[in-house]
Design a protein around this motif. Structure first.
Motif, PDB file in Angstrom:
ATOM      1  N   ALA A 181      -4.541   7.047 -12.683  1.00  0.00           N
ATOM      2  CA  ALA A 181      -5.164   6.488 -11.487  1.00  0.00           C
ATOM      3  C   ALA A 181      -6.594   7.012 -11.399  1.00  0.00           C
ATOM      4  O   ALA A 181      -6.810   8.216 -11.410  1.00  0.00           O
ATOM      5  N   PHE A 182      -7.534   6.117 -11.356  1.00  0.00           N
ATOM      6  CA  PHE A 182      -8.935   6.516 -11.340  1.00  0.00           C
ATOM      7  C   PHE A 182      -9.601   6.068 -10.058  1.00  0.00           C
ATOM      8  O   PHE A 182      -9.332   4.994  -9.549  1.00  0.00           O
ATOM      9  N   GLY A 183     -10.499   6.892  -9.574  1.00  0.00           N
ATOM     10  CA  GLY A 183     -11.250   6.530  -8.380  1.00  0.00           C
ATOM     11  C   GLY A 183     -10.553   6.974  -7.112  1.00  0.00           C
ATOM     12  O   GLY A 183     -11.001   6.699  -6.026  1.00  0.00           O
ATOM     13  N   SER A 184      -9.401   7.655  -7.241  1.00  0.00           N
ATOM     14  CA  SER A 184      -8.690   8.179  -6.070  1.00  0.00           C
ATOM     15  C   SER A 184      -8.614   9.697  -6.189  1.00  0.00           C
ATOM     16  O   SER A 184      -8.614  10.229  -7.287  1.00  0.00           O
ATOM     17  N   ALA A 185      -8.526  10.347  -5.043  1.00  0.00           N
ATOM     18  CA  ALA A 185      -8.486  11.806  -5.068  1.00  0.00           C
ATOM     19  C   ALA A 185      -7.227  12.293  -5.772  1.00  0.00           C
ATOM     20  O   ALA A 185      -6.166  11.679  -5.678  1.00  0.00           O
ATOM     21  N   ARG A 186      -7.353  13.398  -6.502  1.00  0.00           N
ATOM     22  CA  ARG A 186      -6.188  13.976  -7.187  1.00  0.00           C
ATOM     23  C   ARG A 186      -5.274  14.669  -6.178  1.00  0.00           C
ATOM     24  O   ARG A 186      -5.727  15.196  -5.172  1.00  0.00           O
ATOM     25  N   ILE A 187      -4.002  14.654  -6.486  1.00  0.00           N
ATOM     26  CA  ILE A 187      -3.046  15.367  -5.641  1.00  0.00           C
ATOM     27  C   ILE A 187      -2.730  16.685  -6.330  1.00  0.00           C
ATOM     28  O   ILE A 187      -2.288  16.710  -7.487  1.00  0.00           O
ATOM     29  N   ALA A 188      -2.957  17.786  -5.616  1.00  0.00           N
ATOM     30  CA  ALA A 188      -2.899  19.097  -6.254  1.00  0.00           C
ATOM     31  C   ALA A 188      -1.472  19.487  -6.671  1.00  0.00           C
ATOM     32  O   ALA A 188      -1.246  19.919  -7.787  1.00  0.00           O
ATOM     33  N   ASP A 189      -0.519  19.311  -5.755  1.00  0.00           N
ATOM     34  CA  ASP A 189       0.844  19.794  -6.031  1.00  0.00           C
ATOM     35  C   ASP A 189       1.849  18.702  -5.698  1.00  0.00           C
ATOM     36  O   ASP A 189       2.529  18.742  -4.667  1.00  0.00           O
ATOM     37  N   PRO A 190       1.980  17.701  -6.572  1.00  0.00           N
ATOM     38  CA  PRO A 190       2.848  16.567  -6.244  1.00  0.00           C
ATOM     39  C   PRO A 190       4.303  16.968  -5.993  1.00  0.00           C
ATOM     40  O   PRO A 190       4.950  16.418  -5.107  1.00  0.00           O
ATOM     41  N   ARG A 191       4.823  17.969  -6.748  1.00  0.00           N
ATOM     42  CA  ARG A 191       6.237  18.364  -6.550  1.00  0.00           C
ATOM     43  C   ARG A 191       6.467  18.898  -5.145  1.00  0.00           C
ATOM     44  O   ARG A 191       7.432  18.546  -4.484  1.00  0.00           O
ATOM     45  N   GLY A 192       5.523  19.722  -4.701  1.00  0.00           N
ATOM     46  CA  GLY A 192       5.635  20.295  -3.357  1.00  0.00           C
ATOM     47  C   GLY A 192       5.546  19.222  -2.289  1.00  0.00           C
ATOM     48  O   GLY A 192       6.320  19.234  -1.316  1.00  0.00           O
ATOM     49  N   VAL A 193       4.630  18.286  -2.480  1.00  0.00           N
ATOM     50  CA  VAL A 193       4.456  17.224  -1.490  1.00  0.00           C
ATOM     51  C   VAL A 193       5.724  16.364  -1.417  1.00  0.00           C
ATOM     52  O   VAL A 193       6.229  16.058  -0.334  1.00  0.00           O
ATOM     53  N   VAL A 194       6.263  16.014  -2.586  1.00  0.00           N
ATOM     54  CA  VAL A 194       7.466  15.178  -2.607  1.00  0.00           C
ATOM     55  C   VAL A 194       8.635  15.895  -1.948  1.00  0.00           C
ATOM     56  O   VAL A 194       9.397  15.294  -1.180  1.00  0.00           O
TER      57      VAL A 194
ATOM     58  N   THR B 151       0.835  -1.200   0.000  1.00  0.00           N
ATOM     59  CA  THR B 151       0.000   0.000   0.000  1.00  0.00           C
ATOM     60  C   THR B 151       0.871   1.252   0.000  1.00  0.00           C
ATOM     61  O   THR B 151       0.561   2.236  -0.683  1.00  0.00           O
ATOM     62  N   ALA B 152       1.977   1.220   0.743  1.00  0.00           N
ATOM     63  CA  ALA B 152       2.900   2.371   0.745  1.00  0.00           C
ATOM     64  C   ALA B 152       3.385   2.643  -0.678  1.00  0.00           C
ATOM     65  O   ALA B 152       3.436   3.793  -1.128  1.00  0.00           O
ATOM     66  N   LEU B 153       3.739   1.569  -1.411  1.00  0.00           N
ATOM     67  CA  LEU B 153       4.214   1.746  -2.785  1.00  0.00           C
ATOM     68  C   LEU B 153       3.093   2.251  -3.690  1.00  0.00           C
ATOM     69  O   LEU B 153       3.327   3.047  -4.607  1.00  0.00           O
ATOM     70  N   ALA B 154       1.864   1.801  -3.421  1.00  0.00           N
ATOM     71  CA  ALA B 154       0.735   2.278  -4.233  1.00  0.00           C
ATOM     72  C   ALA B 154       0.465   3.757  -3.979  1.00  0.00           C
ATOM     73  O   ALA B 154       0.212   4.525  -4.910  1.00  0.00           O
ATOM     74  N   VAL B 155       0.525   4.164  -2.708  1.00  0.00           N
ATOM     75  CA  VAL B 155       0.335   5.582  -2.384  1.00  0.00           C
ATOM     76  C   VAL B 155       1.436   6.414  -3.048  1.00  0.00           C
ATOM     77  O   VAL B 155       1.174   7.455  -3.667  1.00  0.00           O
ATOM     78  N   ALA B 156       2.676   5.922  -2.956  1.00  0.00           N
ATOM     79  CA  ALA B 156       3.802   6.642  -3.561  1.00  0.00           C
ATOM     80  C   ALA B 156       3.674   6.682  -5.086  1.00  0.00           C
ATOM     81  O   ALA B 156       3.970   7.690  -5.720  1.00  0.00           O
ATOM     82  N   SER B 157       3.194   5.578  -5.670  1.00  0.00           N
ATOM     83  CA  SER B 157       3.027   5.536  -7.130  1.00  0.00           C
ATOM     84  C   SER B 157       2.053   6.616  -7.586  1.00  0.00           C
ATOM     85  O   SER B 157       2.231   7.253  -8.619  1.00  0.00           O
ATOM     86  N   ARG B 158       0.974   6.789  -6.801  1.00  0.00           N
ATOM     87  CA  ARG B 158      -0.009   7.819  -7.160  1.00  0.00           C
ATOM     88  C   ARG B 158       0.609   9.207  -7.038  1.00  0.00           C
ATOM     89  O   ARG B 158       0.395  10.070  -7.874  1.00  0.00           O
ATOM     90  N   LEU B 159       1.408   9.397  -5.968  1.00  0.00           N
ATOM     91  CA  LEU B 159       2.009  10.717  -5.749  1.00  0.00           C
ATOM     92  C   LEU B 159       3.055  11.031  -6.825  1.00  0.00           C
ATOM     93  O   LEU B 159       3.053  12.112  -7.392  1.00  0.00           O
ATOM     94  N   TRP B 160       3.906  10.046  -7.103  1.00  0.00           N
ATOM     95  CA  TRP B 160       4.964  10.278  -8.101  1.00  0.00           C
ATOM     96  C   TRP B 160       4.430  10.160  -9.528  1.00  0.00           C
ATOM     97  O   TRP B 160       5.072  10.549 -10.466  1.00  0.00           O
ATOM     98  N   ASN B 161       3.264   9.521  -9.656  1.00  0.00           N
ATOM     99  CA  ASN B 161       2.705   9.237 -10.968  1.00  0.00           C
ATOM    100  C   ASN B 161       3.644   8.348 -11.775  1.00  0.00           C
ATOM    101  O   ASN B 161       3.862   8.536 -12.964  1.00  0.00           O
ATOM    102  N   LEU B 162       4.252   7.394 -11.077  1.00  0.00           N
ATOM    103  CA  LEU B 162       5.159   6.412 -11.675  1.00  0.00           C
ATOM    104  C   LEU B 162       4.815   5.051 -11.089  1.00  0.00           C
ATOM    105  O   LEU B 162       4.308   4.979  -9.976  1.00  0.00           O
ATOM    106  N   ASP B 163       5.113   4.010 -11.825  1.00  0.00           N
ATOM    107  CA  ASP B 163       4.908   2.680 -11.261  1.00  0.00           C
ATOM    108  C   ASP B 163       6.078   2.345 -10.346  1.00  0.00           C
ATOM    109  O   ASP B 163       7.177   2.049 -10.812  1.00  0.00           O
TER     110      ASP B 163
END
Lengths: 387, 454
Positions: free
Chosen positions: B344-357, B309-321
């Motif tokens: 990624a569908f059905g999950s909330a969008r992340i507004a500012d992935p660069r800032g979060v990372v 799940t950690a990798l799935a959350v990170a994949s969504r944030l980084w937008n990478l597999d």
């Protein structure tokens, strides 16, 4: 020669089949649209030993409204779910039309009813024919027999595909791999109809019965897609012919009943209600439907006769509060004594009670594919399989 | 008792309202524990609803889903998924509960008002006036692929349709006058002539003409819930809703800021400030001591955020597999891929992935966290941890200061995850006068202390 048990269904919408039935109901008119009344009718039907109840529905007010009868109706799927939770044995089959409704929702609703009833759900496939229904939905009218059939068929196919789209064991809860689902056992249905497409898979896991029991008027959709054809006819002979011609695994005869009660004859009760509105001309009543008027004994005899030519009957009682009591006290017990019919057993799915096999998912992978092929030949064996 | 002194606070008599959110799709509900039961068995729903009712909750709440979640064309397989139709499930619960409200999330984009309004009214009647409707919208064609209409609405139109939908639904619910059904079996007809109106609604979204088929319920009609957090969503709620769900329930200042913003919008919409209840979503972990509670919360987070799940959350944030990376290793060295469509569908969008990372990197470095630890510490958070007495003290203060009106609680275990809250937290709140000791009404509207409908 022994013949299979006759399955007993009863339609419990409103106060009865007569549009003025509400005048003889054992409750105040407004009580019709309450949970207490809904649960009470279902309890009577279950205690009597019926195999299933059906619940009529439409986006429009009940047809009885046109002749001064009840103008309100609680949604059939919601009523059926409520009934499922307040009973334990009886099957529940709401009418649901796919003429305008979204087939994805229809599929989810019927599957959910099967989950909440732990495998006691049926579905009476409906059709919304009138222009009023189109206006109530706010959709362009589906007009003409071919188009109405197409929407019924497409909706039914989408529902079946979606029920199958989760294989039975798709939820694997594999702690070792962190996977809740096995996505290989979930399937896009990719339905392509004439007027729309549906992607899938379902959002609800496969129903307990695999596919809830589908009932449909004979001839509406190809018989291979339904479990129970509902047949009309003005005599046992005609009903027998219609049942044989239906081609479905099971055929139930539609039968209106008005019974003698301790205080009045059936004919007197009909005459009393016909003062307000004629039963024969009751809005929405199919012409040529068999009607029985008379004693409980006579009905038991008729049902015995029918049991030779059909697999079941769906009764439409004149007044639920009066006729269900007679059915419960005199008719069904007599049928059970004569072994013409049997009560459903606790813990049994509706499919099992009806002697219908549990279908494999059509997406099921090779290991179980042979079982699917075997079950496809069951119509012939089903009639014999009931006892 | 600092902060709860009746003279110090704006709402000394305020009481918390609790709802329970039986979640059908998420990684918060722990499915891997032996104590975790079925997500679809009707017994699970019954147990949770009856426990909540024992705890005098206002409402039992179900979400909605119209397509299974996906990442890069694959169905998301790590989390709990598969749920019943909310109205069918709630109608079943109406038969086995007596007081608790039953709230359905139902979508306005892929339903029609004549049909849905009737279904909601059906639930309202079957439950004796306990129904609620959480109004949600969809704007993506991905969901639309399951429907006849396809992806027919864009972002701008979804609230327009929702608002118009609600207007039509209300007209349908109000279509029968009081006393529309005769009380005499000798009357001319079952319905009193002139008491049932026809609803004709022709707008940009709908052209509907129908005769409503149900009377008003004991509470008039279903209570309206809304959950959008965007300015459009907040305005929609301020104009139309009785209850707003929010994600602003962890931090007092954030919660108060949100509540004050909603009150401003209510005033702008011409509604009284107390016309709307604010119920943030939360998760609550209770221990006998603070230390025990922290340990339990740690266990909950480890169960919720597995390595996969950690990798799935990170994949969504980084937008990478990132599914083949080591969750117990460092954060990925790559920069996140910023695109419109993330796959990624059905999950909330992340507004500012660069800032979060960037923030994740800094915090992980400072604390020596692995990727999984970083997700646990900084990933989606919600919840309160503590002793029952400590939490009760805190919640009583928050509600009396007008930061919220209660919580919509998501149990981390089904079906027994609510037991601690009902058995331990509720009595502490009652002792502080911050929670009801009995249901005083029979309808959801009464539980929420909303004014009766006109």
């Amino acid at each position: 020669m022994p013949h299979p048990a006759l399955h007993l269904a009863v339609e419990i919408d409103g106060d009865g089949a007569h549009p003025a039935a509400w005048r003889r109901a054992a409750h105040a008119p407004g009580e019709l649209l309450t949970p207490r009344r809904t649960a009470q009718v279902a309890a009577v039907a279950e205690n009597a030993g019926f195999t299933l109840v059906t619940l009529d529905d439409s986006v429009l007010p009940p047809a009885s409204a046109a002749v001064g009868g009840p103008a309100g109706r609680i949604g059939a799927v919601e009523r059926a779910a409520f009934i499922a939770a307040s009973t334990s044995v009886i099957g529940v089959a709401p009418v649901l039309a796919t003429t305008y409704a979204e087939p994805f929702h229809v599929s989810t609703r019927i599957a959910s009813l099967d989950h909440v009833s732990v495998g006691r759900a049926g579905w009476v496939l409906g059709v919304e024919e009138s222009a009023e229904a189109a206006r109530a939905w706010g959709r362009p009218r589906v007009e003409g027999e071919p188009a109405l059939r197409r929407e019924a068929l497409d909706g039914l196919q989408v529902a079946r595909d979606l029920w199958d789209s989760w294989e039975d064991d798709a939820v694997i809860r594999s702690v070792a791999t962190s996977r809740y689902l096995d996505r290989e056992r979930l399937h896009y249905v990719d339905f392509e109809g004439e007027t729309y497409s549906v992607k899938g898979p379902a959002i609800v896991p496969r129903p307990p019965q695999g596919r809830p029991v589908v009932l449909a008027p004979a001839g509406l959709v190809p018989p291979g897609l339904v479990d129970v054809a509902l047949v009309e006819g003005s005599s046992p002979a005609v009903l027998g012919e219609a049942a044989a011609a239906s081609g479905a695994p099971l055929a139930f005869a539609e039968l209106e009943v008005a019974l003698d009660t301790p205080g009045e004859t059936a004919a007197e009760r009909i005459a009393d209600l016909d003062r307000f509105a004629a039963w024969d001309e009751g809005a929405g009543r199919p012409p040529g439907r068999l009607r029985y008027t008379g004693s409980a004994q006579g009905l038991a005899d008729l049902l015995e006769e029918l049991s030779a030519v059909v697999d079941g009957v769906r009764l439409h009682p004149l007044v639920l509060d009066e006729d269900l009591a007679v059915l419960s006290r005199l008719v069904l017990p007599e049928l059970f004594v004569r072994r013409i019919a049997a009560r459903p057993l606790p813990g049994t799915t509706l499919r099992t009670t009806l002697g219908l096999p549990r279908p494999e998912s059509r997406f099921a992978t090779t290991a179980s594919a042979s079982a699917t092929a075997a079950s496809a030949t069951t119509p012939a064996t089903t009639r014999e399989g009931n006892r | 008792m600092t902060g709860t002194d009746p003279h110090d606070v704006p709402r000394p008599d305020a009481r918390l309202h609790f709802g329970v959110f039986f979640q059908g799709v998420n990684h918060w509900t722990i499915w891997s524990d032996p104590a975790s039961g079925s997500q679809i068995d009707p017994a699970s729903f019954r147990k949770v609803a009856q426990t909540a009712e024992r705890g005098l909750f206002d409402a039992f709440f179900l979400g909605d889903g119209l397509r299974l979640r996906e990442t890069d064309g694959h169905i998301h397989d790590l989390d709990v998924a598969g749920r019943p139709d909310s109205l069918a499930q709630l109608a079943a619960l109406a038969a086995v509960t007596h007081r608790i409200g039953l709230v359905s999330t139902s979508n306005t984009t892929f339903n029609e008002p004549g049909d849905l309004a009737h279904r909601l009214a059906s639930l309202d009647l079957l439950s004796g006036g306990r129904a609620g409707w959480n109004v949600v919208t969809t704007d993506n064609a991905w969901t639309g692929a399951n429907f006849r209409r396809g992806g027919f609405l864009d972002h701008a139109d979804r609230y327009t349709r929702a608002e118009e939908f609600l207007k039509v639904a209300r007209a349908i619910w109000d279509g029968w006058a009081e006393g529309a059904v005769t009380d005499s079996v000798e009357a001319r007809s079952w319905s009193v002539p002139g008491t049932i109106g026809r609803v004709r609604a022709a707008g940009a979204q709908f052209d509907v003409d129908l005769v409503p088929a149900l009377p008003r319920s004991a509470q008039g009609h279903p209570v309206i819930f809304q959950a959008g957090d965007s300015p459009d969503g907040r305005d929609f709620a301020a104009r139309n809703a009785d209850v707003i769900f929010s994600a602003h329930g962890r931090d007092f200042d954030d919660a108060l800021g949100f509540a004050e913003d909603i009150r401003r919008r209510l005033r702008a919409a011409g509604r009284p400030e107390d016309a709307l209840r604010i119920l943030p979503a939360t998760e609550i972990v209770i221990g006998a001591t603070e230390k025990e509670a922290e340990e339990k919360a740690r266990w909950v987070r480890l169960e919720q955020v597995t390595p996969a799940t950690a990798l799935a959350v990170a994949s969504r944030l980084w937008n990478l597999d990132l599914s083949e990376r080591d969750a117990d290793g460092p954060l990925p060295a790559e920069d996140p891929v910023v695109e419109e469509n993330t796959g990624a569908f059905g999950s909330a969008r992340i507004a500012d992935p660069r800032g979060v990372v960037a923030e994740w990197r800094a915090r992980a470095e400072a604390n020596g966290w692995s990727l999984r630890e970083t997700v646990i510490e900084l990933g989606p958070q919600r919840g309160h941890v503590g002793t029952a007495a400590g939490l009760a003290e805190k919640f009583a203060r928050w509600v009396r200061h007008g930061a919220l009106d209660g919580f919509n609680i998501s149990p981390y275990l089904i079906p027994d995850g609510l037991d601690d809250i009902v058995d331990l937290l509720v009595p502490e709140l009652q002792e502080r006068g911050a929670y009801r000791t009995a249901y005083t009404g029979t309808t959801l509207r009464e539980h929420l202390e909303l004014p009766p409908l006109a």
